[in-house]
Design an enzyme around this catalytic site. Structure first.
Site, PDB file in Angstrom:
ATOM      1  CD  GLU A  91      35.906 -60.344   7.372  1.00 64.73           C
ATOM      2  OE1 GLU A  91      36.757 -61.249   7.576  1.00 64.73           O
ATOM      3  OE2 GLU A  91      35.780 -59.360   8.098  1.00 64.73           O
ATOM      4  CD  GLU A 124      35.872 -62.507  12.106  1.00 64.81           C
ATOM      5  OE1 GLU A 124      36.861 -62.737  12.819  1.00 64.81           O
ATOM      6  OE2 GLU A 124      35.826 -62.811  10.914  1.00 64.81           O
TER       7      GLU A 124
HETATM    8  C1  GCO Z   1      37.895 -60.334  10.528  1.00 61.75           C
HETATM    9  C2  GCO Z   1      39.058 -60.898   9.996  1.00 61.75           C
HETATM   10  C3  GCO Z   1      39.860 -60.038   9.090  1.00 61.75           C
HETATM   11  C4  GCO Z   1      41.041 -60.867   8.743  1.00 61.75           C
HETATM   12  C5  GCO Z   1      40.635 -61.998   7.854  1.00 61.75           C
HETATM   13  C6  GCO Z   1      41.740 -62.947   7.538  1.00 61.75           C
HETATM   14  O1  GCO Z   1      37.749 -60.605  11.612  1.00 61.75           O
HETATM   15  O2  GCO Z   1      37.073 -59.696   9.973  1.00 61.75           O
HETATM   16  O3  GCO Z   1      39.879 -61.248  11.042  1.00 61.75           O
HETATM   17  O4  GCO Z   1      40.120 -58.826   9.728  1.00 61.75           O
HETATM   18  O5  GCO Z   1      42.016 -60.124   8.153  1.00 61.75           O
HETATM   19  O6  GCO Z   1      39.646 -62.762   8.478  1.00 61.75           O
HETATM   20  O7  GCO Z   1      42.188 -63.577   8.688  1.00 61.75           O
END
Ligand code: GCO
Length: 482
Positions: A388, A199
């Site tokens: 995710e 991300e």
């Molecule tokens: C990511 C996410 C996770 C978070 C999840 C819930 O970027 O992969 O931020 O680390 O914990 O998306 O917000």
């Protein structure tokens, strides 16, 4: 037609279908699913976590300081005043956690390697003990029949690199390439699936733009764009490092939180509008990674603040990937086709639009259908993973100690129904990683926001599977939404 009354609905065919009316005996148990609701055979079910959120052991084996630890120590940065230093002690309890995964039936685990464990100062001499934990974790996963999927960077930049400019410096991208090569050389005999950075949108925008994530900066646009450019450059250098050092058959691709535009009403025109909008929404992230150039519209909007791009950068940034990994939680916007440029208009969400426990997590399970479909249409992706998907929930244990997280079950079920539609229509989605296996340190929310399938008591660190864990186990066993 007048609206259906409650009574009319109750007598509709759907309500009586579950009963054998011939002898009035209820048919108990789960109905056999029509084949059209099944995921493809061999669909990969997994779960995901990240190092700083779960590991703990912040100072064990010579781990260096990360930007997140430095940031979380500053008063007022984290909602509950916590830091991720203790995580949920995955570092010491990984065997128990692998057993929890095995009980779920997952065949893949997406975890991240902590860069400051491996290079305390981000570059220079590697810490000889830095990868020992990942050796143990990987061996334990493989012994349980669970395939390791390693993310090389999930936001925990070594603080020493931040002191030298962090992602504002091109050197950070170069250092990332060297670190990635080192990890792949050591783990690549057993790990064959890699994601360079997790991300980019989130850690750049929230960390360097809005200041709510580490390192807490609010940069002006030109500097922010340069940091963004270095991060996509690091993605390309990471892809190349995996290629150069991985075994035959190793695959690599991004894990990006695509901003996904949805057609407000599913017509051909609106679908096309949603594709155009999605390409632009991701211009400095997935779009540049897939196309090797920033879009004209994005460059025009940045004007004099556009990033400086060195001559070789486009080819590095668009290094060929084997798959596209998408983190999908929520739709970004709903669009309608429009005759005038850029071909769509964005509809504001009504104030009453529902969301999950986290207010940013607006409901829109169709995003799980549209995100992979747009990626296939826009860039011809041949393999796609949902890297995710998941939700927060209030997650209060009931009197019997169990968390009956019906809202999470509802959310997941709807997301999976839409994802299954994508696979049924031939969109090449190969697997799904549920975020997260465990409750953990949710960045600026600290431990106040829970995302796990497994509840963690933060006083005792006791793990207790929630109702959603039983749900996910059933999904995996049926290879279908349950
Ligand atoms: C990511 C996410 C996770 C978070 C999840 C819930 O970027 O992969 O931020 O680390 O914990 O998306 O917000």
């Amino acid at each position: 037609m007048p609206p259906l009354t409650r009574r009319a609905w109750m007598t509709a065919a759907g309500a009586t279908a579950a009963y054998d009316t011939a002898n009035a005996t209820p048919r108990l148990g789960a109905p056999a699913l029509p084949a059209r609701l099944q995921f493809p055979e061999g669909f990969l079910w997994g779960t995901a976590t990240s190092a700083y959120q779960v590991e703990g052991a912040a100072e064990v084996d010579g781990r260096g300081l990360s930007v997140w630890e430095a940031f979380a120590r500053q008063p007022g940065r984290i909602r509950d005043g916590s830091t991720g230093a203790g995580g949920v002690d995955h570092f010491h309890r990984y065997e128990e956690d692998v057993a929890l995964m095995k009980a779920l039936g997952v065949r893949a685990y997406r975890f991240s390697v902590a860069w400051p464990r491996v290079f305390q100062d981000g570059a220079g001499a590697a810490n000889p003990k830095g990868l020992d934990f990942y050796d143990r974790l990987v061996d334990s996963l493989l012994a349980s029949g669970i395939e390791p999927y390693a993310t090389l960077y999930h936001w925990d930049l070594p603080q020493a690199l931040q002191a030298r400019g962090g992602w504002e410096s091109r050197d950070t991208a170069e250092a990332f390439g060297a670190y990635a090569a080192h990890v792949v050389r050591r783990l690549g005999d057993r790990v064959h699936r890699f994601f360079p950075l997790n991300e980019i949108r989130a850690f750049i925008q929230e960390g360097y733009g809005n200041g709510i994530f580490a390192p807490g900066l609010t940069l002006p646009p030109a500097r922010l764009n340069q940091a963004r450019h270095h991060a996509v450059l690091a993605h390309g250098l990471g892809v190349q490092a995996v290629r150069a050092n991985g075994r035959a058959g190793t695959i690599v691709g991004p894990a990006e939180n695509i901003a996904v535009a949805l057609p407000s009403v599913e017509t051909d025109d609106n679908v096309r509008a949603a594709e155009i909008a999605t390409r632009e929404l991701n211009a400095p992230y997935l779009t540049v990674m897939m196309e090797g150039r920033y879009t004209d519209a994005w460059l025009a909007a940045q004007g004099a603040d556009a990033p400086r791009v060195a001559p070789g950068d486009p080819a590095i940034i668009s290094s060929k990937v084997d798959f596209v990994g998408l983190n999908v939680y929520t739709p970004s916007e709903y669009v309608l086709a429009s005759e005038s440029s850029p071909g769509f208009i964005t509809l504001p969400l009504p104030a009453s639009h529902p969301h999950m426990a986290s207010s940013w997590l607006k409901l829109g399970p169709e995003a799980l259908y549209w995100a992979p479909r747009h990626v296939e249409r826009l860039w011809g992706a041949k393999e796609i993973f949902i890297t995710e998907n998941g939700t927060s929930s209030a997650d209060e244990p009931a009197a019997d100690g169990t968390v009956y997280d019906l809202d999470r079950v509802m959310y997941l079920r709807n997301c999976l129904i839409h994802l299954q539609r994508a696979t049924a229509e031939g969109v090449p989605v190969r697997g799904y990683f549920l975020w997260s296996l465990l409750d953990n340190f949710e960045w600026a929310d600290g431990y106040a926001t829970r995302f796990g399938l497994v509840h963690v008591d933060y006083d005792t660190l006791k793990r207790t599977p929630k109702l959603s864990a039983a749900f996910y186990r059933a999904v995996i066993a049926r290879n279908a939404p349950a």
